[in-house]
Design a protein around this motif. Structure first.
Motif, short mmCIF file in Angstrom:
data_model
loop_
_atom_site.label_atom_id
_atom_site.label_comp_id
_atom_site.label_asym_id
_atom_site.label_seq_id
_atom_site.Cartn_x
_atom_site.Cartn_y
_atom_site.Cartn_z
N LEU A 51 -2.59 2.30 -20.08
CA LEU A 51 -1.36 2.22 -20.86
C LEU A 51 -1.13 3.44 -21.74
N ASN A 52 -2.07 4.36 -21.75
CA ASN A 52 -1.95 5.58 -22.55
C ASN A 52 -1.35 6.73 -21.73
N GLY A 53 -0.62 6.40 -20.68
CA GLY A 53 0.04 7.44 -19.89
C GLY A 53 -0.32 7.42 -18.42
N GLY A 54 -1.01 6.38 -17.95
CA GLY A 54 -1.43 6.33 -16.56
C GLY A 54 -0.32 5.93 -15.60
N SER A 55 -0.55 6.26 -14.35
CA SER A 55 0.36 5.92 -13.26
C SER A 55 -0.41 5.20 -12.17
N ILE A 56 0.33 4.55 -11.29
CA ILE A 56 -0.26 4.02 -10.07
C ILE A 56 0.16 4.95 -8.94
N PHE A 57 -0.81 5.45 -8.21
CA PHE A 57 -0.57 6.34 -7.08
C PHE A 57 -0.62 5.49 -5.82
N TRP A 58 0.43 5.60 -5.01
CA TRP A 58 0.56 4.77 -3.82
C TRP A 58 0.09 5.51 -2.57
N VAL A 59 -0.80 4.84 -1.82
CA VAL A 59 -1.28 5.36 -0.54
C VAL A 59 -0.43 4.72 0.55
N ILE A 60 0.26 5.57 1.30
CA ILE A 60 1.12 5.11 2.39
C ILE A 60 0.65 5.81 3.66
N LYS A 61 0.30 5.00 4.66
CA LYS A 61 -0.17 5.55 5.94
C LYS A 61 -1.36 6.48 5.76
N GLY A 62 -2.28 6.13 4.86
CA GLY A 62 -3.52 6.88 4.67
C GLY A 62 -3.42 8.11 3.80
N VAL A 63 -2.26 8.33 3.17
CA VAL A 63 -2.06 9.51 2.34
C VAL A 63 -1.41 9.10 1.02
N ILE A 64 -1.94 9.58 -0.10
CA ILE A 64 -1.25 9.38 -1.38
C ILE A 64 0.04 10.18 -1.29
N GLN A 65 1.18 9.48 -1.50
CA GLN A 65 2.48 10.15 -1.33
C GLN A 65 3.38 10.09 -2.55
N CYS A 66 3.08 9.17 -3.49
CA CYS A 66 3.96 9.05 -4.65
C CYS A 66 3.23 8.30 -5.76
N ARG A 67 3.87 8.29 -6.92
CA ARG A 67 3.31 7.58 -8.07
C ARG A 67 4.43 6.98 -8.91
N GLN A 68 4.03 5.99 -9.72
CA GLN A 68 4.92 5.40 -10.70
C GLN A 68 4.16 5.20 -11.99
N ARG A 69 4.80 5.43 -13.10
CA ARG A 69 4.19 5.25 -14.41
C ARG A 69 3.98 3.77 -14.68
N VAL A 70 2.82 3.41 -15.20
CA VAL A 70 2.53 2.03 -15.58
C VAL A 70 3.08 1.81 -16.99
N LEU A 71 3.93 0.80 -17.15
CA LEU A 71 4.55 0.52 -18.44
C LEU A 71 3.75 -0.50 -19.25
N ARG A 72 3.27 -1.52 -18.56
CA ARG A 72 2.50 -2.56 -19.26
C ARG A 72 1.78 -3.43 -18.23
N LEU A 73 0.89 -4.27 -18.73
CA LEU A 73 0.19 -5.24 -17.90
C LEU A 73 0.54 -6.62 -18.46
N ASP A 74 1.11 -7.46 -17.61
CA ASP A 74 1.51 -8.81 -18.02
C ASP A 74 0.60 -9.84 -17.35
N GLU A 75 0.26 -10.86 -18.10
CA GLU A 75 -0.49 -11.97 -17.51
C GLU A 75 0.50 -12.90 -16.82
N VAL A 76 0.18 -13.25 -15.57
CA VAL A 76 0.98 -14.21 -14.82
C VAL A 76 0.04 -15.24 -14.21
N THR A 77 0.55 -16.45 -14.03
CA THR A 77 -0.24 -17.50 -13.42
C THR A 77 0.43 -17.88 -12.11
N GLY A 78 -0.33 -17.82 -11.04
CA GLY A 78 0.20 -18.15 -9.72
C GLY A 78 0.41 -19.64 -9.56
#
Length: 143
Positions: A51-78
């Protein structure tokens, strides 16, 4: 060095960055804030660093191709009553230089110094390379 950490995650089912964006656009309408999110079983132990500036990097077809900034982590119950973590993301997707990544389960931490750089905005809208060429260039470190 900045005091943050990134995540890396396989984007299962995505054929391209555009298909990831399209899926997120349709899925995020389910939430009142309209933000995309990824629901995961495990809660990151390094939450503060993410939460101090991290992103999630997405692997598509075996290659990291993009990222998105993580804004927050929310608790959810399935529906099964199990507590999960919703990684809430900035909707802006930044295309990155390609980096080969072997398959793995779940998500992994990714140090900033090991994270691929963003592509310049002028290249972010370029037509996607054919998958085999993109993979070959990533293997030799050109992308």
């Amino acid at each position: 060095m900045d005091n943050y950490i990134n995540l890396v995650k396989l984007s299962v089912g995505s054929e391209s960055v555009d298909s990831l964006i399209a899926w997120q656009d349709s899925y995020r309408q389910r939430f009142p804030d309209g933000l995309p999110r990824h629901i995961t079983r495990m809660w990151p132990k390094r939450e503060a660093e993410i939460l101090n500036g991290g992103s999630i990097f997405w692997v598509i077809k075996g290659v990291i191709q993009c990222r998105q900034r993580v804004l927050r982590l929310d608790e959810v119950t399935g529906e099964d009553g199990i507590r999960r973590c919703a990684i809430v993301l900035n909707p802006q997707v930044h295309r990155t230089q390609g980096a080969q990544k072997r398959p793995f389960q779940g998500w992994r931490y990714l140090k900033p110094e090991d994270s691929p750089a963003d592509l310049p905005e002028s290249r972010a809208q370029d037509d996607a390379l054919p998958e085999d060429l993109n993979r070959a260039l990533a293997e030799i470190g050109v992308l």
